[in-house]
Design an enzyme around this catalytic site. Structure first.
Site, PDB file in Angstrom:
ATOM      1  N   GLU A 199      18.868   1.530  34.235  1.00  0.00           N
ATOM      2  CA  GLU A 199      18.665   2.319  35.439  1.00  0.00           C
ATOM      3  C   GLU A 199      19.871   3.261  35.460  1.00  0.00           C
ATOM      4  OE1 GLU A 199      17.385   1.582  40.066  1.00  0.00           O
ATOM      5  OE2 GLU A 199      18.995   0.331  39.262  1.00  0.00           O
ATOM      6  N   ASP A 251      20.329  -3.127  36.024  1.00  0.00           N
ATOM      7  CA  ASP A 251      20.319  -2.546  37.358  1.00  0.00           C
ATOM      8  C   ASP A 251      21.563  -1.677  37.558  1.00  0.00           C
ATOM      9  OD1 ASP A 251      19.282  -2.525  40.175  1.00  0.00           O
ATOM     10  OD2 ASP A 251      21.211  -3.501  40.559  1.00  0.00           O
TER      11      ASP A 251
END
Length: 690
Positions: free
Chosen positions: A380, A343
């Protein structure tokens, strides 16, 4: 039960956390600047007072960064915390020692938050009676020969899902809803769908109480789990028995592997649940705040926030990077996971001064690590402070969530014009992002929806977000959704609108599964789940987010379509090439690997700003693989497309999103005998050569 005091010896610094020895339990934790540490031992996870407090002498129990003690004869099942005492002006040093705060072991593998009160951990004073606990636990587990599967990323179809939400809904019919065990019961469903991997939203232990005050006052909780506090511990609330969370997670992994599916974990290394200066002290703040977090240059009581969540982990500090990479190794070697999705991974590229580093030690350690060499690593490739590295993430092995793919495919299917050249590039694996740096199509993780944003059904049902239920006055969540409602905002009883929405949903899935790169499906999109237009359900641990299994029957046509598209993709290696297409013959074929068309052959509308269509022919990637001819018509009106001649073979209809079932198995495919084909507006057609 009354405990006598257990004797202690100096112990050693060889391994953080707890290590079981013949004589007892070795405890070890880092805290370079603490002056005194205490180990608190509890009988149960809900014991409000310790039965023994062991004070560590720095002359005996300290070696540089590490404090350590061997507790002789300590039984398994004992729960424990630390307390750290130290001096230092936080504004000047960044240290946040608070000798009254009970601290979790950063290496804890089993934790309990039964007593946890986030507010008590955020305010001054003793919180021992309201703190989380870690458990002393031996590690004996029978993997029965299981190992990670090593399915090549180029051959993968990823299914993003939430462990709790997958079976929490009453309609799931499982014995243990919302659990690792519940996932096991639904494995036949995942097998029938045809995916190769599940990508699990955060399963490392997180703080369910980490919410904005107004949201918390509404009785909501942190659902998605992007609030990690313990990087070695599976989340206890996904376990039937919290004390067995580690083994219940392993049971799930082993069962998924037996069914031929890999497990990818969504990992949150960019920030922790300790949040801002006003957030709780859980572990890292109280042991090594000045080391673990990015701090303001002038006022070190403040955090530099590149995550949007109050703090940012200082990933490229040598001690921190070693701790985090060791955590990855633990999940691979001891928990048998197959990969990680990171993330806001660009936050991990920031050096200790906060500036981006192309040769960030953390990222390259992961890239080059031998024990992670067969593990999928997915970034990401951006953070919350403007660092955007899509196509430029360091190294070769890093795959990336391709946000450009998502946006252009959404816009194209919606009917936006002027996008044909970029649609072609994205469907061919985004060579503009990856080819010049020696990377490959599988570096692109393609998706049109994910947990963060609209569901597929909401993408074709809402033009604006509807997030009032989150308690943030509809300010949260993305505003740039590239969605359409086709006449009515939200639910509609107009059958024409419903048919169009279903067709558009199928178009989006069809394009995703016809694209080079790695497709990722958002769980429950295959049954057209809705979140009523809420595009940020991070706090909705309720029926709004849970998978409604009644939709399996209600939207069986869509489920069958997705299953059929996955079968088509897995039947045709030409759709998942490991190298970029070139427009030249390859692999023993006379045909070029790809040939582009418009309504006429070899006449792609590259320079037509109004075009909303494109067609292309893919040669098989193997000599015996049938060719595919793919037509995308996102114009409102029908158009007639010329079909390329294929001497000695016939074109047969494999996919038509305007029909039911939409996908035709080889034995059922209608023959297309004409040299042209009229394709309805807003439609995807695929022909297969036989």
């Amino acid at each position: 039960m009354t405990h006598s005091s257990y004797p202690v010896e100096p112990g050693n610094r060889n391994q953080g956390g707890t290590t079981i020895t013949e004589d007892g339990v070795n405890f070890c934790v880092f805290s370079r600047h603490a002056e005194r540490l205490e180990l608190l031992l509890f009988e149960r996870d809900d014991s409000t007072e310790p039965f023994q407090v062991i004070e560590l002498d720095p002359d005996t129990h300290r070696t540089f960064f590490f404090w350590h003690v061997l507790v002789l004869g300590l039984p398994m099942g004992t729960w424990y915390n630390w307390r750290a005492h130290g001096q230092g002006d936080t504004r000047t040093t960044g240290r946040r020692f608070d000798g009254e705060k009970a601290l979790l072991d950063p290496w804890a593998t089993t934790i309990s938050d039964r007593l946890w009160n986030r507010e008590a951990a955020s305010l001054p004073g003793d919180n021992v009676a309201q703190a989380m606990r870690a458990m002393v636990q031996s590690d004996v587990y029978d993997w029965e020969g299981d190992t990670p599967l090593h399915i090549p990323l180029s051959e993968s179809v990823i299914y993003e899902m939430h462990v709790g939400g997958f079976t929490r809904h009453p309609s799931s019919g499982v014995e243990h809803p919302g659990s690792y065990a519940g996932v096991i019961e639904k494995i036949p469903y995942l097998q029938a769908l045809g995916v190769t991997h599940v990508e699990l939203l955060p399963v490392m232990a997180f703080d369910r109480q980490d919410l904005p005050p107004k949201t918390a006052s509404m009785g909501l909780s942190n659902y998605w789990g992007y609030s990690t506090h313990s990087f070695y511990a599976p989340h206890p609330h996904f376990a039937v028995e919290a004390a067995r969370a580690r083994d219940e997670f392993r049971d799930m992994v082993k069962a998924l592997h037996r069914a031929g599916m890999g497990v990818i974990l969504d990992v949150v290394f960019n920030h922790t649940a300790e949040g801002s200066p006003f957030g709780p002290t859980i572990n890292f703040k109280g042991l090594g705040n000045e080391m673990f977090y990015h701090l303001d240059f002038i006022d070190r009581s403040r955090y530099r926030d590149y995550s949007g969540c109050g703090n940012t982990v200082n990933c490229n500090h040598p001690m921190v990077s070693r701790f985090l990479v060791d955590a990855l190794r633990y999940w691979v070697e001891e928990m048998h996971v197959d990969g990680f999705r990171f993330d806001l991974a660009s936050a991990m590229a920031r050096g200790e001064d906060g500036n981006p580093q192309y040769h960030a030690p953390m990222l390259w350690h992961i890239e080059l690590s031998q024990f992670l060499s067969q593990t999928h690593i997915i970034a990401e490739a951006w953070d919350a402070a403007g660092l955007y590295q899509l196509g430029d993430f360091p190294g070769f092995r890093w795959a990336e969530w391709n946000g450009l793919y998502r946006d252009v495919i959404r816009a194209f299917v919606r009917g936006d014009t002027g996008l044909v050249p970029e649609v072609a590039t994205r469907m061919c694996g985004s060579s503009d992002l990856y080819a010049s740096r020696g990377r490959l199509p599988w570096n692109s993780i393609n998706f049109v929806t994910c947990h963060d944003g609209y569901t597929l059904w909401d993408l074709v049902s809402f033009e604006g977000k509807h997030n009032a239920a989150n308690g943030e006055d509809n300010r949260d969540g993305h505003n740039h959704n590239l969605s359409a409602n086709y006449g009515v905002e939200g639910a509609s009883d107009d059958p024409r609108i419903d048919r169009l929405r279903r067709r558009q949903a199928k178009n989006l899935v069809a394009i995703l599964l016809l694209s080079q790169g790695v497709p990722m499906l958002h769980g429950s999109d295959e049954i057209l789940a809705t979140k009523q237009g809420n595009n940020n359900t991070y706090c909705q641990d309720n029926a709004l987010s849970w998978q409604d299994w009644n939709l399996v029957e209600r939207n069986a046509d869509m489920l069958a379509f997705v299953q059929g598209m996955i079968r088509l993709r897995r039947r045709h290696p030409t759709l998942s090439r490991s190298r970029f297409v070139t427009g030249q013959p390859r692999n023993g074929h006379d045909l070029p690997d790809i040939t582009w068309h418009g309504t006429g052959l070899n006449a792609a509308p590259w320079n037509d700003p109004d075009a909303r269509h494109i067609a292309f022919t893919l040669a098989g990637s193997k000599p015996d693989e049938p060719a595919l001819h793919i037509v995308l018509n996102m114009a409102v009106e029908a158009q007639t497309f010329a079909l390329p001649p294929f001497p000695g073979r016939q074109w047969r209809l494999a996919v038509d999103t305007t029909t039911a079932p939409g996908v035709y198995e080889p034995a059922e495919q209608p023959i297309i005998s004409a040299n042209q084909l009229t394709v309805e507006g807003r439609c995807v057609v695929v022909l297969e050569s036989h």
